[in-house]
Design a protein around this motif. Structure first.
Motif, mmCIF file in Angstrom:
data_model
loop_
_atom_site.group_PDB
_atom_site.id
_atom_site.type_symbol
_atom_site.label_atom_id
_atom_site.label_comp_id
_atom_site.label_asym_id
_atom_site.label_seq_id
_atom_site.Cartn_x
_atom_site.Cartn_y
_atom_site.Cartn_z
ATOM 1 N N GLY A 76 43.684 50.862 70.568
ATOM 2 C CA GLY A 76 44.399 50.812 71.836
ATOM 3 C C GLY A 76 43.635 51.379 73.006
ATOM 4 O O GLY A 76 44.101 51.301 74.151
ATOM 5 N N ARG B 44 51.049 48.418 78.475
ATOM 6 C CA ARG B 44 52.319 47.696 78.539
ATOM 7 C C ARG B 44 53.010 47.859 79.892
ATOM 8 O O ARG B 44 54.209 48.051 79.987
ATOM 9 N N LEU C 8 45.599 57.481 72.753
ATOM 10 C CA LEU C 8 45.762 56.180 72.123
ATOM 11 C C LEU C 8 44.761 56.064 70.981
ATOM 12 O O LEU C 8 43.682 56.669 71.023
ATOM 13 N N TRP D 93 43.949 45.230 79.494
ATOM 14 C CA TRP D 93 44.253 46.504 78.821
ATOM 15 C C TRP D 93 45.581 47.070 79.306
ATOM 16 O O TRP D 93 46.402 47.539 78.517
ATOM 17 N N GLN E 25 48.391 44.765 77.720
ATOM 18 C CA GLN E 25 48.562 44.732 76.268
ATOM 19 C C GLN E 25 48.716 46.110 75.635
ATOM 20 O O GLN E 25 49.467 46.272 74.671
ATOM 21 N N GLN E 26 47.989 47.094 76.157
ATOM 22 C CA GLN E 26 48.016 48.415 75.539
ATOM 23 C C GLN E 26 48.872 49.424 76.303
ATOM 24 O O GLN E 26 49.656 50.148 75.709
ATOM 25 N N SER F 22 50.733 43.596 69.119
ATOM 26 C CA SER F 22 51.124 44.587 70.107
ATOM 27 C C SER F 22 51.859 43.950 71.275
ATOM 28 O O SER F 22 51.506 42.872 71.740
ATOM 29 N N TYR G 276 50.657 57.682 78.310
ATOM 30 C CA TYR G 276 49.466 56.919 78.676
ATOM 31 C C TYR G 276 48.507 57.723 79.553
ATOM 32 O O TYR G 276 47.316 57.482 79.547
#
Length: 570
Positions: free
Chosen positions: A476, A527, A472, A521, A524-525, A256, A467
Motif C-alpha cells: 500500500g 481511498r 501502510l 495511489w 486506490q490506497q 483493494s 494515512y
C-alpha cells in the motif's frame, strides 16, 4: 458450542405430575458436564419447588414465581425483581372467597374460574397488575413481570446472551421466555399454540422430550444453530433473502477499494439490530467511528488486552480494536497475544457472537502457523477480510465455510482460496456485476452464486491520522523510483510522502506526475477520490512547472490530512 444454556419449564416439561425421573436427571447432569448452564424457569413458589424437587441444586439459576424471583442454588441467594403483593389486594381476594389462594414473595396465585373476581379487585384498587394463565392456573404479577424478564435477569448474572440459550416449555406462560430464547423448543405434549411458534417440537413428551433435546445439543449443537437460526442478512438472490449462519467462518476477499469494509459495516449494523455482540480487529483504523461500537485504541494509543476482556464480558457491548498505533510487523504478535484470552471467553460464553478480522493477511499471516490463533477461531461466527487470501495461514483458511468474493477478480479469489485450502475449485463460477457479490459455501456441494449485498446506513469515516501518520504495508506504500529506476524510496504514509516529494529532483517528480502515479495511489490506497481528482487535474495540466505542480499536489494533501486543527475527518 453455540448454545451455552438450557432454560426449561418445570411442570409438564421437565416434570410429570410434579416429579422428575432418574433418566431425566441423568441427562441434565450430562449436559452440565459439557460446560453448559442449566436454568429452571417455573411458575412455582420457591419453597414448594424445593419440596417437590430436592435436586434443584443441579441448576445454576432458578427463575421462580413466573419470573419474579431469581434463586441461585449454589449460594442459596434469593433476588426478587418485583415488589411484594399488596396486603390490601390479598385481603380483598380472601374476602371475595377466592380459594385456593397462594401468596409468594411477589406472585399471587389461584385457579380458574376466579380470574373474573381477581380482575374486579385489581380494577377496584387501581393496581398495575397482570393476570397470567397456565393450564387452569391464574397467576397475578406486577405489570411487565413474566418468565422472559426473569430469564433476562438470570442471564445477566451468568453473563450470557439470550441468543445462546435453548428454551423448552409446554404451556401458555412459557410463550414469553421461549420467544426470548435463541432457539425455542416445545415438548410433544405442549399446547398447540406453543408448538406453532416453537422452532422445534420434540418427538417425546415431558422429561423424555427434554432428554431428546439434550442428546441433540451435545451431539449436534452447530447443526441446530445452522438449520434453525436465521443468522445475519447478507442480501438477496433470486428474490430470496440470503443469510450467514451464526456458526460460519466467512472469508470476504477482493481487490483493494472494492467494498469489503463497506459490506462488513453493513453486516455490523444488522448484528447490532439483532442484539448480537461483535468485536472487530481493525489494524488500520478503517472502522473508527463505527456506530454502535466502543473504540479501543487509536492512532497514538495501543489497545490493551485487559480493556478488551473487560468490555467483552458485557453482552451488549460491541468493540472495535484499533491497531493503528502498532507497526505493521508488530500486529501479528499483538493479535496472537489477544486471541487466547478472547478464545477463552468465546468458549465459555459463545461471545462475541461475531469476530471480524480486517486485514486478516496481516494478523494471521501464512508465514506464522500459530496453533493458538487457529484453535481460538474454531468457534462460531468469524469473518476474515483480506485483499490477499493466499497470504492467510493455511490452517485458518481450512476453517472457512463461506467465501464472499467481490469485484472483477471474484473468480480468481475463489480459485486462490481453493488452491490454498486444498479444495477442488468449482467448475462453473459466475461473474458478479454491479452491486452483487459472489457467495460460495465449499461444504454444501452447490455452485457459487451472486447475491445483491446489503448496504450500510452509515458511511465509514476513515480518520486522516491513519494515512497521515500510520504505517501502510509494503503493497500500500508509494515508491519514488524515477524514470531509470535508480532509486526505491518508500513512503508508508502521507507525511513521509510529502517530505520525500519536497526532496526529490524535478525529473523524478515529473516522471511520476505524468504517469498519473500520484492520483492512482491516492485513489486506490488512500481511498480519497477528491484528492485523487484534484491531483489528476495537476497531472494533466502540462502548463504547470515542476515547482507549481508539486506545490499544488502537496497543498491538497496537507489541506486534507496534515494541517493542524483544520484537517477534516473522512
Amino acid at each position: 458450542m453455540y448454545f451455552m444454556a438450557l432454560a426449561t419449564d418445570y411442570d409438564g416439561t421437565l416434570a410429570h405430575d410434579g416429579l422428575v425421573t432418574a433418566s431425566t436427571l441423568s441427562a441434565l447432569k450430562k449436559l452440565k458436564k459439557s460446560g453448559r448452564k442449566l436454568i429452571l424457569v417455573t411458575g412455582r413458589e420457591l419453597p414448594d419447588l424445593k419440596e417437590v424437587f430436592p435436586e434443584v441444586g443441579l441448576f445454576d439459576k432458578v427463575v421462580a414465581e413466573n419470573g419474579a424471583l431469581i434463586y441461585t442454588p449454589a449460594s442459596e441467594e434469593e433476588q426478587t425483581i418485583s415488589p411484594s403483593p399488596s396486603a390490601d389486594f390479598v385481603d380483598r381476594l380472601k374476602k371475595r372467597g377466592v380459594k385456593p389462594l397462594s401468596v409468594g414473595r411477589s406472585i399471587v396465585a389461584t385457579w380458574e374460574p376466579h380470574q373474573a373476581t381477581v380482575l374486579d379487585v385489581i380494577k377496584e384498587l387501581g393496581l398495575e397488575l397482570e393476570i397470567i394463565f397456565n393450564k387452569g392456573a391464574v397467576m397475578i404479577l406486577p405489570s411487565g413481570i413474566n418468565k422472559a424478564t426473569g430469564l433476562a435477569a438470570a442471564l445477566k448474572d451468568l453473563r450470557l446472551s439470550p441468543h445462546n440459550v435453548v428454551g423448552i416449555g409446554d404451556g401458555e406462560n412459557d410463550h414469553a421466555f421461549l420467544r426470548a430464547s435463541g432457539c425455542s423448543i416445545a415438548v410433544a405434549n405442549a399446547l398447540p399454540a406453543v408448538k406453532e411458534t416453537a422452532d422445534l417440537v420434540t418427538r417425546e413428551a415431558r422429561g423424555k422430550g427434554v432428554e431428546e433435546l439434550i442428546g441433540k445439543l451435545i451431539k449436534q449443537d452447530h447443526l441446530i444453530a445452522r438449520k434453525r437460526l436465521r443468522g445475519v442478512l447478507l442480501g438477496t438472490a433470486n428474490g430470496k433473502k440470503v443469510y450467514l449462519s451464526p456458526v460460519e467462518t466467512v472469508l470476504i476477499a477482493g481487490s483493494s477499494g472494492i467494498g469489503k469494509s463497506t459490506l462488513a459495516t453493513a453486516l455490523t449494523e444488522r448484528l447490532a439490530e439483532q442484539g448480537l455482540q461483535f468485536c472487530i480487529f481493525d489494524p488500520e483504523g478503517d472502522y473508527d467511528g463505527l456506530e454502535g461500537a466502543v473504540p479501543l485504541g487509536d492512532g497514538s494509543t495501543t489497545p490493551s488486552k485487559e480493556q478488551l476482556l473487560e468490555l467483552i464480558e458485557k453482552p451488549s457491548t460491541n468493540i472495535v480494536v484499533n491497531g493503528l498505533a502498532l507497526k505493521v510487523d508488530e500486529r501479528p504478535d499483538f493479535f496472537a497475544e489477544l486471541l487466547p484470552g478472547l478464545g477463552s471467553v468465546r468458549y465459555r460464553t459463545a461471545r462475541p457472537h461475531w469476530l471480524i478480522i480486517d486485514e486478516a493477511h496481516h494478523l494471521l499471516p501464512r508465514r506464522r502457523e500459530d496453533t493458538r490463533a487457529v484453535l481460538s477461531l474454531e468457534l462460531p461466527g468469524t469473518v476474515l477480510i483480506t485483499v490477499h487470501p493466499e497470504a492467510i495461514s493455511t490452517g485458518v483458511l481450512r476453517l472457512v465455510t463461506a467465501v464472499i468474493a467481490l469485484g472483477p477478480k471474484a473468480k480468481s479469489v475463489i480459485k486462490t482460496f481453493c488452491k490454498e485450502a486444498g479444495l477442488e475449485a468449482p467448475k462453473s463460477i459466475p461473474s458478479p456485476k454491479g452491486d452483487r457479490v459472489l457467495l460460495w459455501r465449499p461444504q454444501d456441494g452447490k455452485k457459487p452464486f451472486t447475491v445483491k449485498a446489503i448496504e450500510p446506513h452509515q458511511s465509514l469515516k476513515r480518520h486522516s491520522r491513519k494515512y497521515a501518520e500510520g504505517e501502510l504495508d509494503e503493497a500500500g506504500s508509494f515508491y519514488f523510483t524515477g524514470p531509470e529506476k535508480a532509486m526505491n524510496l518508500r513512503a508508508h504514509n502521507l507525511i513521509i510522502f510529502a517530505q520525500m516529494a519536497e526532496g526529490i529532483d524535478d525529473k523524478t517528480w515529473e516522471y511520476h506526475l505524468r504517469a498519473g502515479d500520484y492520483s492512482k495511489w491516492f485513489r486506490q490506497q488512500i481511498r480519497d477520490k477528491e484528492l485523487a481528482r484534484e491531483t489528476a487535474e495537476a497531472e494533466k495540466d502540462k502548463r504547470l512547472s515542476p515547482e507549481d505542480s508539486r506545490k499544488r499536489v502537496l497543498e491538497a494533501v496537507r489541506r486534507r490530512y496534515t494541517a493542524p486543527a483544520t484537517a477534516p475527518e473522512r
